[in-house]
Design a protein around this motif. Structure first.
Motif, PDB file in Angstrom:
ATOM      1  N   THR A  99       7.653  69.977  36.791  1.00  0.00           N
ATOM      2  CA  THR A  99       6.294  70.215  37.297  1.00  0.00           C
ATOM      3  C   THR A  99       5.908  71.687  37.228  1.00  0.00           C
ATOM      4  N   THR A 107       1.523  72.204  32.301  1.00  0.00           N
ATOM      5  CA  THR A 107       2.911  71.787  32.478  1.00  0.00           C
ATOM      6  C   THR A 107       3.427  71.273  31.143  1.00  0.00           C
ATOM      7  N   ARG A 129      11.000  62.981  39.737  1.00  0.00           N
ATOM      8  CA  ARG A 129      10.507  64.190  40.395  1.00  0.00           C
ATOM      9  C   ARG A 129       8.993  64.331  40.286  1.00  0.00           C
ATOM     10  N   GLU A 132       7.088  63.440  43.393  1.00  0.00           N
ATOM     11  CA  GLU A 132       7.008  64.403  44.478  1.00  0.00           C
ATOM     12  C   GLU A 132       5.761  65.283  44.377  1.00  0.00           C
ATOM     13  N   ASP A 133       5.199  65.369  43.196  1.00  0.00           N
ATOM     14  CA  ASP A 133       3.989  66.167  42.993  1.00  0.00           C
ATOM     15  C   ASP A 133       3.116  65.469  41.960  1.00  0.00           C
ATOM     16  N   GLN A 134       2.435  64.422  42.413  1.00  0.00           N
ATOM     17  CA  GLN A 134       1.647  63.616  41.484  1.00  0.00           C
ATOM     18  C   GLN A 134       0.384  64.325  41.017  1.00  0.00           C
ATOM     19  N   SER A 135       0.115  65.505  41.573  1.00  0.00           N
ATOM     20  CA  SER A 135      -1.026  66.272  41.086  1.00  0.00           C
ATOM     21  C   SER A 135      -0.822  66.671  39.634  1.00  0.00           C
ATOM     22  N   VAL A 136       0.450  66.700  39.210  1.00  0.00           N
ATOM     23  CA  VAL A 136       0.756  67.019  37.812  1.00  0.00           C
ATOM     24  C   VAL A 136       0.145  65.972  36.889  1.00  0.00           C
TER      25      VAL A 136
END
Length: 206
Positions: A99, A107, A129, A132-136
């Motif tokens: 990420t 990214t 992973r 954990e940060d689906q904004s990616v």
């Protein structure tokens, strides 16, 4: 000198000479050198860029290749070059951050989407992973993909929202609602696929 050793390791890594890399890493006279992370990291970046999986594996075994930004740079470079085996190795190793955002504010998965690298995109989507940060994943459909395979992968992943404004696929109407529309195939393949799927589903219900 450190510069000379770094050059030798970097050149061997770039060219994929795994036996030379192993010799340099294992020779007792070289051991004090490997405390300098940047030497290993630079070599790792060279090997990843050129798709030398065996060399990447050797370098990742070294303690000096600790969690660091350069490992993530290696991931970006391997991704952009379409070296799926190296990407898989770096992701499985766990030290490279899938990420991480780079100098161009993109990214590694966004770069892979933009280049239409189906295999690489698939590897990233399988990495937990990203949960954990689906904004990616937000706006991935906005990156113009070079292949239909990438679009299909994204549409099949429930974490990727095709109605997100960042995707630029479902535009706002004058009333502010979202609705699918069709552009020419050469302009936006994703929009065509969504429109076709929607239309076919509607036709089958008649």
């Amino acid at each position: 000198t450190l510069a000379g050793i770094a050059t030798a390791l970097g050149s061997a890594s770039k060219e994929g000479h795994s036996h030379v890399v192993q010799l340099l890493l294992r020779h007792e006279r070289m051991q004090p050198i490997w405390k300098y992370n940047r030497v290993i990291e630079a070599a790792l970046s060279e090997a990843a860029t050129n798709g030398h999986e065996d060399v990447v594996w050797l370098l990742l075994r070294e303690g000096a290749a600790a969690p660091a930004a350069q490992n993530s740079v290696a991931l970006l470079k391997a991704s952009a070059a379409g070296h799926g085996e190296v990407v898989q190795l770096l992701l499985q190793n766990g030290r490279a951050n899938p990420t991480a955002v780079y100098a161009d504010n993109a990214t590694a998965i966004q770069t892979a989407v933009r280049l239409g690298l189906t295999r690489v995109v698939q590897l990233f989507l399988k990495d937990n992973r990203l949960n954990e940060d689906q904004s990616v994943l937000t706006g991935l459909l906005a990156a113009w993909p070079g292949s239909e395979g990438v679009i299909k992968l994204l549409l099949e992943d429930n974490r990727v929202d095709p109605t997100n404004k960042g995707s630029s696929i479902l535009p706002e109407t004058e009333e502010g609602s979202l609705m699918p529309y069709q552009k020419p195939m050469g302009t936006n393949l994703a929009a065509h696929i969504i429109f076709s799927a929607s239309f076919n589903g509607f036709a089958e219900s008649l």
